[in-house]
Design an enzyme around this catalytic site. Sequence first.
Site, mmCIF file in Angstrom:
data_model
loop_
_atom_site.group_PDB
_atom_site.id
_atom_site.type_symbol
_atom_site.label_atom_id
_atom_site.label_comp_id
_atom_site.label_asym_id
_atom_site.label_seq_id
_atom_site.Cartn_x
_atom_site.Cartn_y
_atom_site.Cartn_z
ATOM 1 C CB CYS A 27 26.995 -5.708 -15.249
ATOM 2 S SG CYS A 27 25.258 -5.651 -14.740
ATOM 3 C CG HIS A 72 28.347 -9.532 -14.745
ATOM 4 N ND1 HIS A 72 28.047 -9.096 -13.472
ATOM 5 C CD2 HIS A 72 27.199 -9.375 -15.477
ATOM 6 C CE1 HIS A 72 26.793 -8.690 -13.431
ATOM 7 N NE2 HIS A 72 26.252 -8.849 -14.634
ATOM 8 C CG ASN A 112 23.363 -9.089 -12.016
ATOM 9 O OD1 ASN A 112 24.217 -8.267 -11.714
ATOM 10 N ND2 ASN A 112 22.942 -9.262 -13.258
#
Length: 334
Positions: free
Chosen positions: A121, A254, A285
């Site tokens: 990520c 994030h 996500n």
Amino acid sequence: MTTINQRQGAAATAMLGLGVYRPERIVTNDEICEVLDSSDEWIQTRSGIRTRRYAAEDESLLDMATIAAERALKASGVAAGDLGTVIFATSTHVQHTPAAAPLLADRLGSRAAAFDVSAGCAGFCHALSVGSDLVRGGNAGHVLVVGAERLSTFMDPTDRGTAFIFADGAGAAVVGPADEAGIGPVAWGSDGSQSHVITQSVRCDELDPDHPLVVQMEGTQVFRWAPFAMADVAREAVAGAGLELTDLDAFVPHQANLRITELLARQLKLPEGIAMARDIQDSGNTSAASVPLAIEAMVRNGEAKPGDTALLIAFGAGLSYAGQVVTLPPVVAD
């Protein structure tokens, strides 16, 4: 003694343009719960997620990345032929070799140097820093930085720890010379002692064609680590840019989990008036794509604008993390 020449590039760099792609298919929590033993209320309370996007069956990772890249080039006014490097951050390219980046470059009509970044990520923020350094070092005039994921391919729909979290999407930015610095020094690192917390691996003789390399995550461990460790990284990134938290217009972490985002903001004691990305609510996500997607959402919704000063922070598998202060670029969504 033989002297070796070295290049020297731009004194300052910035993101010149940003483009994103969100798949058309919107997946609600109720649809997720047709398979997953859960509920809309539980998912929203646990993560903040209301909906997420999944790619169509005939829509590949490269398809999404290509659209986002073309939009970033349009926003920046840079031609594909002027790219010196393409950096593709992803964990969901279905081949080990060739990498996704040269395939993307070819689609764009570029013969630039091209390579992938595997930092989970945190991939987009890693790639953004590398791209900036390539331009400053003179080894590329312009760099295309891409974060794209097709995580819907790599999920177990019955796993209560991951099935409702991950989603698909793509974001891209063109990095190039600027009159004033628009990308601050990176604050980054890793903690390999916690590499087991987020994984995507199985033995080769256990590969299942229907569920290859399924993502697994110890969500509680991530929650205990990220808000606290990333607060220090955020402060390092801001200090490295020679700024204070009060100088920021926007905070773009994030989009892992809304509870993590809000706890991180409290740890930082962000001043009143700083806009904070909450794209997790509508996009889920999207791993390496989440930061550029969140930037686009903030600009589209009027929460931030090109020219604003923003703090980017990303963290994920590795455990790897990276962050920097940036000037938000012009954005093309569609």
